[in-house]
Design a protein around this motif. Structure first.
Motif, PDB file in Angstrom:
ATOM      1  N   GLY A  25       0.806  -1.215   0.000  1.00  8.37           N
ATOM      2  CA  GLY A  25       0.000   0.000   0.000  1.00  8.37           C
ATOM      3  C   GLY A  25       0.838   1.262   0.000  1.00  8.37           C
ATOM      4  O   GLY A  25       0.497   2.246  -0.671  1.00  8.37           O
ATOM      5  N   VAL A  26       1.935   1.255   0.745  1.00  2.00           N
ATOM      6  CA  VAL A  26       2.826   2.426   0.748  1.00  2.00           C
ATOM      7  C   VAL A  26       3.439   2.631  -0.633  1.00  2.00           C
ATOM      8  O   VAL A  26       3.508   3.759  -1.135  1.00  2.00           O
ATOM      9  CB  VAL A  26       3.916   2.261   1.825  1.00  2.00           C
ATOM     10  CG1 VAL A  26       5.037   3.282   1.631  1.00  2.00           C
ATOM     11  CG2 VAL A  26       3.308   2.391   3.213  1.00  2.00           C
ATOM     12  N   ARG A  27       3.866   1.554  -1.249  1.00  2.00           N
ATOM     13  CA  ARG A  27       4.449   1.670  -2.592  1.00  2.00           C
ATOM     14  C   ARG A  27       3.437   2.236  -3.582  1.00  2.00           C
ATOM     15  O   ARG A  27       3.762   3.128  -4.377  1.00  2.00           O
ATOM     16  CB  ARG A  27       4.943   0.298  -3.057  1.00  2.00           C
ATOM     17  CG  ARG A  27       5.590   0.295  -4.447  1.00  2.00           C
ATOM     18  CD  ARG A  27       6.140  -1.075  -4.796  1.00  2.00           C
ATOM     19  NE  ARG A  27       5.109  -2.104  -4.712  1.00  2.00           N
ATOM     20  CZ  ARG A  27       4.247  -2.365  -5.704  1.00  2.00           C
ATOM     21  NH1 ARG A  27       4.295  -1.675  -6.833  1.00  2.00           N
ATOM     22  NH2 ARG A  27       3.345  -3.316  -5.560  1.00  2.00           N
ATOM     23  N   ARG A  28       2.198   1.749  -3.519  1.00  2.00           N
ATOM     24  CA  ARG A  28       1.164   2.269  -4.430  1.00  2.00           C
ATOM     25  C   ARG A  28       0.851   3.733  -4.124  1.00  2.00           C
ATOM     26  O   ARG A  28       0.654   4.532  -5.040  1.00  2.00           O
ATOM     27  CB  ARG A  28      -0.097   1.429  -4.314  1.00  2.00           C
ATOM     28  CG  ARG A  28       0.021   0.031  -4.920  1.00  2.00           C
ATOM     29  CD  ARG A  28      -1.348  -0.612  -5.078  1.00  2.00           C
ATOM     30  NE  ARG A  28      -2.059  -0.710  -3.809  1.00  2.00           N
ATOM     31  CZ  ARG A  28      -1.973  -1.741  -2.981  1.00  2.00           C
ATOM     32  NH1 ARG A  28      -1.216  -2.779  -3.298  1.00  2.00           N
ATOM     33  NH2 ARG A  28      -2.656  -1.746  -1.847  1.00  2.00           N
ATOM     34  N   ARG A  29       0.783   4.065  -2.838  1.00  2.00           N
ATOM     35  CA  ARG A  29       0.443   5.437  -2.455  1.00  2.00           C
ATOM     36  C   ARG A  29       1.507   6.422  -2.945  1.00  2.00           C
ATOM     37  O   ARG A  29       1.186   7.522  -3.414  1.00  2.00           O
ATOM     38  CB  ARG A  29       0.304   5.525  -0.937  1.00  2.00           C
ATOM     39  CG  ARG A  29      -0.155   6.878  -0.421  1.00  2.00           C
ATOM     40  CD  ARG A  29      -1.630   7.095  -0.646  1.00  2.00           C
ATOM     41  NE  ARG A  29      -2.434   6.105   0.073  1.00  2.00           N
ATOM     42  CZ  ARG A  29      -2.802   6.234   1.354  1.00  2.00           C
ATOM     43  NH1 ARG A  29      -2.462   7.309   2.037  1.00  2.00           N
ATOM     44  NH2 ARG A  29      -3.529   5.297   1.930  1.00  2.00           N
ATOM     45  N   LEU A  30       2.780   6.006  -2.856  1.00  2.00           N
ATOM     46  CA  LEU A  30       3.864   6.888  -3.279  1.00  2.00           C
ATOM     47  C   LEU A  30       4.039   6.899  -4.795  1.00  2.00           C
ATOM     48  O   LEU A  30       4.640   7.826  -5.349  1.00  2.00           O
ATOM     49  CB  LEU A  30       5.176   6.473  -2.613  1.00  2.00           C
ATOM     50  CG  LEU A  30       5.241   6.626  -1.091  1.00  2.00           C
ATOM     51  CD1 LEU A  30       6.564   6.076  -0.575  1.00  2.00           C
ATOM     52  CD2 LEU A  30       5.065   8.082  -0.678  1.00  2.00           C
ATOM     53  N   GLY A  31       3.551   5.853  -5.453  1.00  4.06           N
ATOM     54  CA  GLY A  31       3.683   5.774  -6.905  1.00  4.06           C
ATOM     55  C   GLY A  31       5.089   5.478  -7.363  1.00  4.06           C
ATOM     56  O   GLY A  31       5.456   5.784  -8.498  1.00  4.06           O
ATOM     57  N   ASP A 222      -5.405   1.084   6.064  1.00  2.00           N
ATOM     58  CA  ASP A 222      -5.435   2.346   5.313  1.00  2.00           C
ATOM     59  C   ASP A 222      -5.013   3.519   6.189  1.00  2.00           C
ATOM     60  O   ASP A 222      -4.272   4.414   5.746  1.00  2.00           O
ATOM     61  CB  ASP A 222      -6.832   2.590   4.740  1.00  2.00           C
ATOM     62  CG  ASP A 222      -7.164   1.670   3.571  1.00  2.00           C
ATOM     63  OD1 ASP A 222      -6.233   1.070   3.003  1.00  2.00           O
ATOM     64  OD2 ASP A 222      -8.358   1.551   3.228  1.00  2.00           O
ATOM     65  N   ILE A 225      -1.212   3.381   6.745  1.00  2.00           N
ATOM     66  CA  ILE A 225      -0.491   3.854   5.552  1.00  2.00           C
ATOM     67  C   ILE A 225      -0.507   5.387   5.509  1.00  2.00           C
ATOM     68  O   ILE A 225       0.506   6.019   5.218  1.00  2.00           O
ATOM     69  CB  ILE A 225      -1.112   3.259   4.280  1.00  2.00           C
ATOM     70  CG1 ILE A 225      -0.851   1.746   4.223  1.00  2.00           C
ATOM     71  CG2 ILE A 225      -0.537   3.932   3.026  1.00  2.00           C
ATOM     72  CD1 ILE A 225      -1.599   1.040   3.128  1.00  2.00           C
ATOM     73  N   ASP A 226      -1.666   5.993   5.816  1.00  2.00           N
ATOM     74  CA  ASP A 226      -1.742   7.445   5.868  1.00  2.00           C
ATOM     75  C   ASP A 226      -0.674   8.016   6.791  1.00  2.00           C
ATOM     76  O   ASP A 226       0.011   8.993   6.461  1.00  2.00           O
ATOM     77  CB  ASP A 226      -3.119   7.892   6.393  1.00  2.00           C
ATOM     78  CG  ASP A 226      -4.238   7.665   5.384  1.00  2.00           C
ATOM     79  OD1 ASP A 226      -3.947   7.448   4.188  1.00  2.00           O
ATOM     80  OD2 ASP A 226      -5.411   7.712   5.798  1.00  2.00           O
ATOM     81  N   VAL A 229       3.111   7.621   5.537  1.00  2.00           N
ATOM     82  CA  VAL A 229       3.515   8.548   4.453  1.00  2.00           C
ATOM     83  C   VAL A 229       3.259  10.000   4.815  1.00  2.00           C
ATOM     84  O   VAL A 229       3.550  10.907   4.016  1.00  2.00           O
ATOM     85  CB  VAL A 229       2.831   8.191   3.131  1.00  2.00           C
ATOM     86  CG1 VAL A 229       3.156   6.772   2.712  1.00  2.00           C
ATOM     87  CG2 VAL A 229       1.310   8.385   3.207  1.00  2.00           C
ATOM     88  N   GLU A 231       0.243  11.544   5.717  1.00  2.00           N
ATOM     89  CA  GLU A 231      -1.012  12.168   5.303  1.00  2.00           C
ATOM     90  C   GLU A 231      -1.966  12.277   6.486  1.00  2.00           C
ATOM     91  O   GLU A 231      -1.938  11.462   7.407  1.00  2.00           O
ATOM     92  CB  GLU A 231      -1.670  11.329   4.186  1.00  2.00           C
ATOM     93  CG  GLU A 231      -0.857  11.329   2.906  1.00  2.00           C
ATOM     94  CD  GLU A 231      -1.530  10.536   1.802  1.00  2.00           C
ATOM     95  OE1 GLU A 231      -2.638   9.995   2.031  1.00  2.00           O
ATOM     96  OE2 GLU A 231      -0.939  10.451   0.700  1.00  2.00           O
TER      97      GLU A 231
END
Length: 231
Positions: A25-31, A222, A225-226, A229, A231
């Motif tokens: 999830g962190v990888r996807r969130r950071l792109g 979720d 993960i916020d 990163v 958020e």
């Protein structure tokens, strides 16, 4: 990124899912290809359940607080439980913790309130369904929490302790759990079924229900993960 510390082993199957879902999830969130730094202190779900069965909350607080202290010593900036049952003593552990702990209950309550649920049905371990630590904050926000009848509660608790904690998912168990959830939706007018044990999603994977499903693990992941990163 901030370093997370997880109290795992409550149980192992959900800890594996937390690790996989948080890192992916962190990888996807950071792109981009980045994984977070995190530490896992793996405890024993059966010890947690034994403390609860003996009503030894002081012993449970000590057990969990030592795990949190180990995570803080490993450099974790905040922590979380990978099981909902330890939340029975969340406030006491949080007071002793040297780092913030992100509550699964707080995140689940926020999720339910945002969707304006008036009544939800709670499935979980024996201490979760029989106790009041989950139900109380929901009631204070005007959300009624119903649980299965005694026989169904015993069935769910046994299925979690003897099957799901070991990663065993039997079709007959899935069908029975679905039947229980449908009865709660139809007879108790629940607007959502709360998967209030982080192993229950294993049994409800691919199962259709006539009402919404609140997967407390997914909601919690979720939120973690916020925080990782920023958020």
């Amino acid at each position: 990124m901030r370093k997370l510390g997880l109290i795992g082993g409550t149980g192992p199957e959900s800890t594996i899912i937390y690790y996989r879902e948080i890192t992916d999830g962190v990888r996807r969130r950071l792109g981009r290809d980045r994984f977070p730094h995190l530490s896992i202190e793996s405890l024993d779900v059966f010890e947690v359940l034994d403390f609860c069965k003996r009503d030894d909350h002081a012993g449970l607080v000590d057990y969990l607080a030592r795990g949190i202290a180990d995570l803080a010593s490993a450099g974790a900036e905040f922590a979380a439980f990978t099981g909902i049952t330890p939340h029975v003593v969340f406030d006491e552990v949080a007071r002793r913790s040297p780092i913030p702990i992100v509550s699964m209950l707080d995140m689940s309550l926020r999720y339910a309130a945002d969707r304006h649920y008036g009544r939800v049905a709670l499935l979980g371990t024996g201490p979760t369904m029989d106790g009041d630590f989950f139900q109380r904050p929901f009631r204070s926000h005007g959300i009624d929490v119903v649980t299965p009848d005694d026989e169904d509660r015993r069935y769910i608790a046994k299925a979690i302790e003897t099957e799901l904690e070991y990663g065993i998912v039997r079709p007959t168990t899935q069908k029975t759990l679905r039947d229980i959830a449908v009865r709660l939706a139809e007879r108790r007018h629940a607007e959502a079924i709360v998967l209030g044990c982080t192993e229950l999603p294993l049994a409800f994977d691919g199962i259709d229900l006539p009402v919404d499903v609140m997967d407390v693990m997914r909601i919690h992941v979720d939120a973690l993960i916020d925080r990782i990163v920023g958020e």
